[in-house]
Every structure is written in C-alpha cells, then in structure tokens.
Design an enzyme around this catalytic site. Structure first.
Site, PDB file in Angstrom:
ATOM      1  N   GLY A  67      -7.117 -59.572  38.414  1.00  0.00           N
ATOM      2  CA  GLY A  67      -6.712 -59.496  36.724  1.00  0.00           C
ATOM      3  C   GLY A  67      -6.055 -58.236  36.482  1.00  0.00           C
ATOM      4  O   GLY A  67      -5.083 -57.696  36.308  1.00  0.00           O
ATOM      5  N   LYS A 116      -8.321 -51.774  45.514  1.00  0.00           N
ATOM      6  CA  LYS A 116      -8.435 -52.192  44.014  1.00  0.00           C
ATOM      7  C   LYS A 116      -7.110 -51.358  43.514  1.00  0.00           C
ATOM      8  O   LYS A 116      -6.966 -50.246  43.502  1.00  0.00           O
ATOM      9  CB  LYS A 116      -9.398 -51.833  43.403  1.00  0.00           C
ATOM     10  CG  LYS A 116      -8.675 -52.271  41.903  1.00  0.00           C
ATOM     11  CD  LYS A 116      -9.775 -51.852  40.296  1.00  0.00           C
ATOM     12  CE  LYS A 116     -10.592 -52.695  40.209  1.00  0.00           C
ATOM     13  NZ  LYS A 116     -11.583 -52.672  39.021  1.00  0.00           N
ATOM     14  N   ASP A 146     -20.482 -54.820  31.406  1.00  0.00           N
ATOM     15  CA  ASP A 146     -19.822 -56.181  31.336  1.00  0.00           C
ATOM     16  C   ASP A 146     -20.346 -56.948  32.587  1.00  0.00           C
ATOM     17  O   ASP A 146     -19.637 -57.150  33.643  1.00  0.00           O
ATOM     18  CB  ASP A 146     -18.466 -55.950  31.943  1.00  0.00           C
ATOM     19  CG  ASP A 146     -17.591 -57.378  31.416  1.00  0.00           C
ATOM     20  OD1 ASP A 146     -18.040 -57.937  31.209  1.00  0.00           O
ATOM     21  OD2 ASP A 146     -16.315 -57.514  32.509  1.00  0.00           O
TER      22      ASP A 146
END
Length: 549
Positions: free
Chosen positions: A76, A96, A193
C-alpha cells in the site's frame, strides 16, 4: 494497508461489491497480513520451484539478523507486507516493510516513520484475541520494520467479492470487531480505519482487526497529513468529515457501515469520487437494510445515525449483535430489486452456479434503479439541463447564468455565479469531433496534469493568475466507475494594487466518445466565502450528470 481518504479510491473499485465466484488467488490482495489457508493450496505445488518464475525483489533478504523475507503478501501507500520466517524461533511471521516516497521532505519522511512506530505501539498495547499480535519492531537504517503474527485466512473484503453474509455470520464477525474496538477505546486508542479489508477472517473462526497505522492515541501529537484526512472515505463518520473531534462513536459508525455492506452487498455511501462519497456520508440516508433484520437491522440503523450522541454505545450494540447471532439462519443471499417486481434473493450457491452474465445483468438493473451516484440535492439548489453540452449541472438556485454570444467562436461552455461574482461554476466541453489540432489529451488524468503544469509555472491570464511556482493538489479519481481527475489550485491574483487570494477546484472527465468535460469552481481563498465556495465545489462535482458516459 491504510487508505488515506483524501486520496482517490482504488481504480477498480465498483460502487457495490461484485458478485463473483471464488477465485483461488494467493496471496489475497485485500489482506496484506494473511496468507491463504493451508487447505486451499495445492498439496505439493506450493512448495515447488517453478522454472523461470519471477521472484519478488527482496525475497531472501535477512532483516535485523533474524527475519528472512519469503514472499510479498500485499502493499500500500505506506509499505509492503512480507511473509517471512523468524529464524531465531523458527516460525513464520508477517513483516511490514516501511516505504516512503523519496521526494518527500526529510521532516515528512520522519513523520511517516513515526506513524509506523505508532501503529506498532497502538496494537502492542492491546491484549485481545481480535487484535493482530505485534512481536517486534526492527529498526533498520532508521526505518521501523513491524513484525506481526501471520494470520492464515483472508479479509472480509475478499469474502464480500463472492457474496454477502447471513445475519448470524455478520453478527458473529461484528461482535469480534466490536470487542477489538472496546479494547482499543479502553486503552485510549481510536482505530479510525475500520473497513472490510482490515478485518481478517482466520482459521478456527478467528476474526482479527488489523492495521492500526492511522490510529489516534489519546495524549499523543497528531501526525496526520497536512490538509487532508485519514481513513477510507465511505467508512468515515460524518463528524470526522466535518473536522470535529472524533470519539469511540466514530469507530462504531464505521462498524455499522461494514455490517451494512456485509449483509446488503452494497456499500451505502460509496459514490463515483471522493467528494461525492463525503457528501453522501454527510447527507444521504441509505435504504433500510433488506437482508439484515431484527436486532441486526436495529444495530445497523442505530450506528448510522448522523449524530454521534444518538448512536448506541458499545454495550447496546453488543446486546443487539448477541441477539442476532443466536437467531435461526435462513438461506444466505443477495437482495436484488428489479423494476415492477418483488425483492428476490440469490443464494451463494446459486450465484456460483448461474451464468456470470445473468448476475451482472441483474446487478446492473439494480444499480440503475437505486441510482447510487446521485446524492440528495441540498435545499436551495437546482439542476440545469445543458443540452448543448450534453450534461446536467447543479448549482444554487439564485446563481446568475452567462452563456457564449451567438457569434462566439467557442460556444461549448456555461457559467453560473452568485450575485457578488465571488463564486463561479463553469462547465466546459472540448468535443473530439472539433479537435482538429489534437489538443485533447488521452485521458482525464493527462488533461489534468497538463493544466497543472501550466498553473504551476505559467499561470492563467484570464484568471489573473501570476506565473511562478504554486502548491497545487492534483488527484486521480473515478466517475461512474471510469477514470476521472481533480485538482485544487490556490493562488493570489496578480493585481498590482490589491492581490486577492483565490482557489480553484477543477474536475476532469473524458467520456467514451473522447469528449473532455471540465468543471471549474472558483472562489475566494480566504475569508467568509471560502468554506461556502468549497461546499459549492463539492456539491456541484458530486451532482454533475454527463449524458454520454
């Protein structure tokens, strides 16, 4: 990964969840923390090396002396998530990798890395089975690599591409997400989110809420991007759109949107572009749930109350979801309404068995009837059918119209403005059939970027826009599922006596005939009329209706 909502929606994102047969795709694109379930993989092929198969760049790298990168799971705007092996304890993990654009100033890069550390701190503070476990933060060259558990499963967003959920299953998932939010809120953390792509459905019926990358921790300094908002537009609560201080009720609103989409098969506030979506969040009342009934429908309707003070609290939501989870389960299906007919329900097996063309046609009919793009027009607004331009334009009812003279060379425009002349709404059309010099660009985005270059460097004489660098805000977006673009251009006029701050909001759309539409709204850049001008821009763009898409 997080979708910072000031930006465009995913280019291929439809206005409702697609109804498609299961796809054996690995890894699942909407679930960067998960890998496919083991029982869905071929028994031996997954471990064999295919000759000449492309290998992920970076695979095999050893991070912080212990995490061996194996394969990419997703990516992303803020990074890439890898499946990796922790060689110290011999287990697979999700790692990540932080990625920040090189062109960002050093200070903004540092802020981005601090947001990533915040994600790790936010998740690590929570002790709940529905929150992804954070094992470690490995700092490499001042960049934080976040090491998490690897959840075997896929995201709710992927599941909804195949069909909707039944009442009991939706309530069960909702209860788990609610538990994660309760744990976060008790720790002073807002997720901000909550959406289907951030809800992972693991093995043994486990549900995990992930991606705390934009979480807000009570007492910490805000690190949101200047001039924007964070989160996915269609799931953002109205109070956040209005810039008010959010609270736990804002996350619960997002949960209500998720439950609506999961049971109804339609995202209630998603529109063709970000301004239209935000306008819908503020003003549109979604149709009452048809598949969700009883206590689940009560929970959804309550959570989608525009006033956060009137939404049910977590305790009441838990009671309703508990009741729904215990109800007898009817046949699962997707509600579709056809003209002149009754509601029909297609079960998941039926969706997988009948022809895709039939399903696509039924969904297309439903979308036309539901008219998901047009939000309610505000009081005091009216629509004008501009036949010469092949479009319908919405503007405040008391705006004055200006049109080309009869002998004008360029007749493909119309302008509406308020009595003071401070705010103007102009629709221009460049016809492909009249473009003998090939001035129309190949796409909406290309047209926008070409104009953007002129605005930034050369200015615009007719707007009293001086030459020289300007901080513009170009953005690619969607219009009725097709590519479109927008730009916001703040500037000061070149009037030598009194330079005035101005701002332009420009929307670009190229239709299938190759004609280019440009909707430009100009208004003061400072003062009492600025917010009114931005409101006019958002509403005019959201309600623009082009006859030929």
């Amino acid at each position: 990964m997080s979708n910072h909502g000031g930006g465009p929606q995913r280019p291929d994102e439809p206005t409702s969840f697609g109804l498609q047969p299961p796809r054996p795709i690995a890894p699942y694109p909407g679930n960067p923390y998960a890998q496919p379930q083991a029982d869905s993989q071929p028994p031996a092929a997954s471990t064999q090396v295919v000759p000449d198969a492309p290998r992920d760049s970076g695979a095999g790298r050893l991070v912080a002396g212990r995490y061996r990168l194996l394969a990419k799971l997703g990516h992303g705007g803020m990074g890439t998530v890898w499946r990796a092996k922790d060689e110290t304890v011999d287990r697979e993990v999700a790692v990540k990798e932080p990625r920040v654009p090189d062109h960002l100033p050093e200070r903004e890069q540092a802020n981005a890395y601090e947001r990533m550390r915040r994600e790790a701190r936010a998740a690590a503070r929570l002790d709940h089975p529905a929150v992804v476990n954070v094992h470690d933060v490995a700092v490499v060259d001042s960049r934080p690599w976040i090491v998490m558990e690897l959840v075997q499963g896929r995201s709710l967003g992927d599941v909804l591409q195949e069909g909707t959920l039944g009442v009991r299953e939706a309530a069960r998932i909702g209860l788990e997400v609610l538990g994660a939010l309760e744990a976060a809120h008790a720790a002073g953390i807002l997720h901000r989110d909550v959406k289907p792509d951030n809800v992972l459905l693991g093995r043994y019926d486990r549900v995990v809420l992930t991606d705390f990358g934009i979480a807000q921790i009570e007492g910490e300094t805000s690190l949101t991007d200047t001039g924007g908002f964070v989160g996915s537009p269609e799931y953002i609560a109205p109070e956040r759109v209005l810039g008010r201080r959010p609270g736990p009720a804002s996350d619960l609103w997002s949960l209500g949107v998720v439950l609506y989409a999961a049971t109804e098969g339609v995202s209630p506030f998603r529109r063709a572009n970000t301004p239209a979506t935000l306008q819908s969040v503020l003003h549109a009342a979604p149709a009452a749930p048809a598949s969700a009934r009883g206590p689940l429908a009560d929970a959804i309707n309550g959570l989608l109350n525009k006033d956060p003070g009137r939404r049910p609290n977590a305790t009441e939501v838990r009671r309703l979801l508990d009741e729904a989870a215990r109800e007898p389960q009817p046949t699962q299906g997707v509600p579709l309404t056809v003209p002149g007919g009754r509601g029909i329900r297609l079960g998941r097996k039926a969706l997988l068995g009948i022809g895709a063309g039939v399903v696509a046609m039924a969904v297309a009919v439903w979308l036309v009837v539901a008219d998901p793009f047009a939000g309610p027009l505000p009081d005091g607004w009216t629509q004008h059918q501009e036949k010469a331009l092949g479009a319908t334009l919405a503007v405040p009812a008391d705006y004055q119209v200006s049109r080309p003279e009869k002998d004008a060379t360029d007749k493909n425009w119309v302008m509406y403005s308020d009595w003071s002349g401070s705010i103007s709404v102009t629709l221009q059309l460049a016809k492909k059939s009249e473009d003998s010099s090939h001035q129309i660009k190949d796409s909406s985005a290309a047209e926008m970027y070409a104009d953007n270059g002129e605005f930034k460097d050369s200015g615009a004489y007719e707007l009293q826009m001086p030459s020289g660098p300007k901080k513009t805000h170009p953005e690619e977006t969607r219009y009725h599922g097709r590519q479109a673009a927008e730009n916001t251009v703040p500037y000061r006029t070149n009037d030598s006596r009194h330079q005035r701050p101005r701002e332009l909001k420009i929307f670009y759309y190229k239709n299938t005939a190759g004609d280019m539409y440009k909707l430009t709204v100009g208004y003061p850049g400072e003062g009492d009329f600025t917010e009114r001008g931005r409101e006019v821009a958002r509403t005019a763009i959201a309600n623009l209706d082009v006859d030929r898409l």
